[in-house]
Design a protein around this motif. Structure first.
Motif, short mmCIF file in Angstrom:
data_model
loop_
_atom_site.label_atom_id
_atom_site.label_comp_id
_atom_site.label_asym_id
_atom_site.label_seq_id
_atom_site.Cartn_x
_atom_site.Cartn_y
_atom_site.Cartn_z
N ASP A 82 -34.75 29.92 -25.44
CA ASP A 82 -35.06 30.80 -26.57
C ASP A 82 -34.54 32.22 -26.33
O ASP A 82 -35.21 33.22 -26.63
N GLY A 83 -33.35 32.30 -25.75
CA GLY A 83 -32.72 33.61 -25.57
C GLY A 83 -33.41 34.50 -24.56
O GLY A 83 -33.35 35.73 -24.68
N GLY A 84 -34.04 33.90 -23.56
CA GLY A 84 -34.68 34.67 -22.51
C GLY A 84 -36.09 35.12 -22.81
O GLY A 84 -36.71 35.81 -21.99
N ALA A 85 -36.63 34.75 -23.95
CA ALA A 85 -38.01 35.14 -24.28
C ALA A 85 -39.00 34.47 -23.35
O ALA A 85 -40.03 35.06 -22.98
N SER A 86 -38.71 33.24 -22.97
CA SER A 86 -39.58 32.53 -22.03
C SER A 86 -38.71 31.67 -21.11
O SER A 86 -37.63 31.21 -21.49
N TRP A 87 -39.21 31.49 -19.88
CA TRP A 87 -38.49 30.73 -18.87
C TRP A 87 -39.41 29.67 -18.28
O TRP A 87 -40.64 29.83 -18.24
N ARG A 88 -38.81 28.59 -17.83
CA ARG A 88 -39.56 27.54 -17.14
C ARG A 88 -38.78 27.12 -15.91
O ARG A 88 -37.54 27.13 -15.89
N VAL A 89 -39.50 26.79 -14.84
CA VAL A 89 -38.82 26.26 -13.67
C VAL A 89 -38.26 24.89 -14.02
O VAL A 89 -38.93 24.07 -14.67
N VAL A 90 -37.03 24.64 -13.66
CA VAL A 90 -36.37 23.39 -14.04
C VAL A 90 -37.08 22.20 -13.42
O VAL A 90 -37.33 21.18 -14.08
N HIS A 91 -37.44 22.31 -12.14
CA HIS A 91 -38.09 21.19 -11.46
C HIS A 91 -38.66 21.71 -10.14
O HIS A 91 -38.07 22.61 -9.53
N ARG A 92 -39.76 21.16 -9.72
CA ARG A 92 -40.30 21.47 -8.38
C ARG A 92 -39.82 20.36 -7.44
O ARG A 92 -40.39 19.29 -7.37
N HIS A 93 -38.76 20.69 -6.73
CA HIS A 93 -38.03 19.68 -5.99
C HIS A 93 -38.71 19.30 -4.69
O HIS A 93 -39.34 20.12 -4.01
N ALA A 94 -38.56 18.06 -4.34
CA ALA A 94 -38.91 17.55 -3.02
C ALA A 94 -37.62 17.08 -2.35
O ALA A 94 -36.56 16.99 -2.99
N ASP A 95 -37.68 16.74 -1.08
CA ASP A 95 -36.47 16.36 -0.36
C ASP A 95 -35.81 15.13 -0.98
O ASP A 95 -34.58 15.00 -0.92
N GLU A 96 -36.58 14.26 -1.59
CA GLU A 96 -35.98 13.06 -2.19
C GLU A 96 -35.15 13.38 -3.43
O GLU A 96 -34.41 12.52 -3.93
N ASP A 97 -35.25 14.60 -3.94
CA ASP A 97 -34.41 15.00 -5.07
C ASP A 97 -33.04 15.49 -4.64
O ASP A 97 -32.22 15.87 -5.48
N LEU A 98 -32.79 15.49 -3.34
CA LEU A 98 -31.54 15.99 -2.78
C LEU A 98 -30.82 14.87 -2.05
O LEU A 98 -31.45 13.99 -1.44
N SER A 99 -29.49 14.90 -2.09
CA SER A 99 -28.70 13.93 -1.34
C SER A 99 -27.42 14.59 -0.86
O SER A 99 -26.91 15.51 -1.49
N GLY A 100 -26.93 14.11 0.25
CA GLY A 100 -25.66 14.57 0.77
C GLY A 100 -25.69 15.92 1.45
O GLY A 100 -24.63 16.52 1.68
N PHE A 101 -26.85 16.42 1.77
CA PHE A 101 -26.95 17.71 2.45
C PHE A 101 -26.89 17.50 3.96
O PHE A 101 -27.44 16.53 4.49
N PRO A 102 -26.21 18.40 4.69
CA PRO A 102 -26.05 18.20 6.14
C PRO A 102 -27.37 18.29 6.89
O PRO A 102 -28.30 18.98 6.48
N ALA A 103 -27.41 17.60 8.02
CA ALA A 103 -28.64 17.51 8.79
C ALA A 103 -29.09 18.85 9.35
O ALA A 103 -30.28 19.05 9.59
N PHE A 104 -28.17 19.79 9.54
CA PHE A 104 -28.59 21.06 10.15
C PHE A 104 -29.59 21.80 9.28
O PHE A 104 -30.34 22.65 9.76
N MET A 105 -29.65 21.48 7.98
CA MET A 105 -30.60 22.17 7.11
C MET A 105 -32.03 21.80 7.42
O MET A 105 -32.97 22.50 7.03
N ASP A 106 -32.25 20.71 8.18
CA ASP A 106 -33.60 20.34 8.58
C ASP A 106 -34.19 21.34 9.57
O ASP A 106 -35.40 21.32 9.83
N HIS A 107 -33.36 22.20 10.16
CA HIS A 107 -33.85 23.18 11.13
C HIS A 107 -34.46 24.39 10.44
O HIS A 107 -35.03 25.26 11.11
N PHE A 108 -34.34 24.49 9.12
CA PHE A 108 -34.81 25.66 8.40
C PHE A 108 -36.00 25.31 7.52
O PHE A 108 -36.18 24.17 7.10
N SER A 109 -36.81 26.34 7.25
CA SER A 109 -37.93 26.22 6.30
C SER A 109 -38.84 25.05 6.64
O SER A 109 -39.21 24.26 5.77
N GLY A 110 -39.20 24.92 7.91
CA GLY A 110 -40.13 23.89 8.32
C GLY A 110 -39.61 22.48 8.15
O GLY A 110 -40.39 21.53 8.04
N GLY A 111 -38.29 22.32 8.11
CA GLY A 111 -37.70 20.99 7.98
C GLY A 111 -37.48 20.54 6.56
O GLY A 111 -37.08 19.41 6.32
#
Length: 711
Positions: A280-309
């Protein structure tokens, strides 16, 4: 800091496009543009701060990025600086062929009427430009937004006496950002607005007078009168104070906007991937999705070292740009610290393709395993060490230790292939020596160091069982110097080495070496300066150790560190100014008494009498500059020498690699021009002299088979 990349498969994999670049700042790209009239015509703006000045250049490519040429040097840019996460500062006019506009971090705003072949400076004042954009629906209309002093994105800078701007080698420009408008392609300008800073502009495809802006700490704002007045568009966005650097309109869905706050690990209350949408032209915003790890694929393993895994939370850090595909419905691209992620469902799920080709790590050192062909270990900023056993094809992590984020020096044991010793560094300049005794499954700190100390090098005595040496940099009064372990690296004692009395820190010229000449950027201390090359052990004799200090000398011990002899006389320390400093030392694995010393600016030097006399080995041309930043020596019939040159702003020489198979009598220059201005930090040959691995500041690692490139 790694240049420009291209993907031909929708972002699944990438290839660098840096051919023809040769100066140290050319990979520090702040902005990029593609001509809408001729997609093979590209522009890039690069630059950095060194020596109290901000340098820069605009380069043009007419062949899709395969080769580049400089077309304008009137502006300075800060590719890895405090505006690096914000909008594009170069733009091509979508209506009038040939018109290009670019705004510098310094130098003002320039316009080219002829596809970038010639440029003229406009009347705008010299400000930090954060975005430059032609109106997509109104010919001749050009906007330029600037960034004030309070909106510089520098959470990660080490600010000391003199404040942030001094650390950045910048000048005060005022606290306010500004928005300027030209209605004649930059010939004349009017100031539309003063207040918030402008990181990115977005034009509403339905209402030409309606604009959206990402205003950093000023949030997302909307204007309904072509930019003259602005109001907040924050309904539904996260509470609290957050930076915003991107706002876009989905190309295939008119009226749908996307944005994301610049989230960092210490922020609380944000969704893992904080991408928000508005219909609506920036009048209101919503978060697209509250992601969990299962919503991601193909990310390198080194990212598990950050943000508590959590890979989802790590992928949400420091989002700098969201792009909507112009042709594919619901496809988004997200750019952050790690690479580019892809969504085919409007941001509900994300995939990364392993960030193939985007391995833009700032690396510190590389070592070859003394016994196993194709095995190397590397160290790098922000990551624990990694090990490859296939010549650099794949890597696995060695264990990190809580409190430490990066790695510096490393050594692999000849007698115990399950033992790794490595240096780790953490926030606040904390450091330690860590050991793994089980092949990299676990690790523990065995020598914690006082704040401000740093593990410069680790070496094993290949002729004395269980003996290792460590070169510790920092304050001499706190214990900087050379340490020795006689029990496989578990316990350490300082050797008898003491620098000359006038040397209070190692390096002696600490600020110059660690934050100006060698580092990736001037505002971070000891980041990607290169490690593990100023200490060497003799492969032909036990207890013989070689130690170098950047500007003050070279020393040799023949008794395991109990006594030291200065052998630096005749070497070109500071011979041609402050850039003439030592960067690497090595013993010959073939000829007893033969030593090598690499210098920035002065090239490679050799001694054949244990350091009593020295002569220059490469380059021999009068006045030639070669920043010898990395060296590897391998034994065949004669010493095989491979020497790398790092391009630097303070000591200009093109990036290069040269090889000698006859101990330095003759040299072959390898053709690496397609790699651009790669900043080499280390190079190593495997134990059979076949596989070669080089590490760089910003461009990750490069592998090659010696037999395929040396003839």
């Amino acid at each position: 800091m790694a240049g420009v990349f291209r993907s031909t498969d929708g972002g699944e994999s990438w290839a660098t496009l840096n051919g023809g670049l040769d100066q140290g700042f050319h990979h520090q790209v702040q902005s990029f543009a593609v001509s809408p009239h001729q997609p093979e015509v590209l522009f890039r703006c690069s630059g950095e701060a060194r020596g109290g000045e901000i340098c820069g250049a605009v380069h043009q490519s007419v062949d899709g990025g395969n080769r580049w040429r400089e077309v304008c040097s009137g502006m300075g840019f800060y590719g890895n600086g405090p505006t690096r996460m914000y909008g594009e500062v170069i733009a091509v006019d979508p209506h009038r062929r040939g018109v290009v506009a670019a705004g510098g971090y310094t130098g003002g705003l320039w316009v080219s009427p002829d596809h970038g072949d010639s440029w003229e400076q406009t009347m705008l004042p010299e400000e930090r430009f954060g975005c430059v954009a032609f109106h997509p629906q109104q010919p001749g209309v050009l906007y330029a937004g600037t960034i004030g002093d309070n909106d510089l994105n520098m959470d990660y800078a080490e600010v000391e006496e003199g404040g942030l701007l001094r650390r950045l080698q910048d000048q005060p420009r005022g606290e306010s950002g500004r928005l300027y408008l030209s209605q004649d392609n930059g010939q004349s300008w009017q100031l539309l607005y003063e207040g918030a800073s402008f990181a990115e502009l977005c034009f509403d495809s339905r209402e030409p007078q309606r604009l959206y802006a990402a205003c950093i700490w000023g949030g997302i704002r909307v204007s309904t009168d072509a930019g003259r007045t602005w109001s907040a568009a924050a309904g539904g966005l996260p509470a609290g104070r957050h930076r915003y650097g991107t706002v876009i309109q989905a190309g295939t869905q008119q009226g749908l906007l996307y944005t994301a706050p610049d989230a960092r690990p210490h922020h609380e209350g944000l969704p893992p991937i904080p991408v928000y949408a508005s219909g609506d032209g920036g009048a209101s915003w919503r978060v697209v999705h509250r992601h969990a790890d299962e919503d991601l694929s193909g990310f390198p393993a080194f990212m598990d070292h950050f943000s508590g895994g959590s890979r989802a939370a790590a992928n949400g850090w420091a989002i700098s740009k969201i792009v909507a595909d112009r042709f594919i419905m619901n496809r988004l691209y997200l750019c952050n610290w790690y690479g580019v992620a892809i969504s085919d469902d409007g941001g509900m799920t994300w995939r990364a393709g392993g960030f193939r080709g985007l391995e833009t790590t700032c690396m510190e050192a590389v070592v070859a395993d003394p016994c196993q062909p194709g095995k190397f270990a590397v160290t790098m900023a922000d990551h624990p060490p990694k090990v490859t056993e296939d010549g650099g094809g794949t890597f696995c992590n060695l264990p990190g230790i809580p409190g430490y984020s990066g790695s510096t020096a490393i050594t692999l044991s000849k007698r115990d292939d399950r033992r790794y010793l490595y240096g780790l560094v953490g926030h606040g300049r904390s450091a330690c020596i860590a050991v793994s005794e089980d092949g990299g499954l676990t690790a523990r700190a065995v020598l914690g160091l006082p704040q401000g100390m740093f593990v410069q090098a680790l070496k094993e005595d290949k002729r004395r069982a269980n003996t290792f040496y460590a070169y510790i940099e920092g304050a001499v009064a706190k214990g900087a110097g050379v340490y020795r372990s006689r029990d496989g690296g578990i316990s350490w004692q300082q050797t008898a080495f003491r620098p000359p009395s006038h040397v209070a820190t190692l390096p002696h010229q600490q600020q110059w070496i660690e934050a100006e000449l060698m580092s990736v950027v001037v505002y971070q201390v000891k980041n990607a300066c290169g490690c593990n090359q100023l200490l060497a052990t003799d492969p032909l004799a036990p207890d013989r150790v070689l130690l170098g200090e950047w500007s003050e000398g070279l020393w040799l011990s023949a008794d395991g560190g109990d006594s030291w002899e200065s052998i630096g006389a005749g070497l070109p320390f500071l011979q041609n100014g402050r850039t003439s400093v030592l960067a690497a030392v090595a013993f010959s694995p073939k000829s007893a008494g033969t030593l090598y010393a690499c210098f920035i600016r002065e090239g490679l030097w050799r001694s054949r009498d244990h350091g009593q006399t020295w002569s220059k080995l490469f380059p021999l041309q009068e006045g030639a500059v070669f920043n010898a930043s990395a060296l590897t020596v391998s034994a065949q019939e004669e010493d095989v020498l491979i020497l790398a040159c790092e391009p630097m702003v303070q000591s200009h020489a093109p990036s290069g690699v040269v090889c000698s198979r006859d101990g330095g009598s003759t040299w072959d220059e390898w053709d690496i021009t397609s790699l651009g201005a790669v900043r080499w930090k280390g190079i190593a040959l495997d134990c059979e002299g076949q596989w070669l691995l080089g590490v760089t500041c910003g461009n990750g690692a490069y592998k090659a088979k010696l037999s395929s490139i040396s003839k």
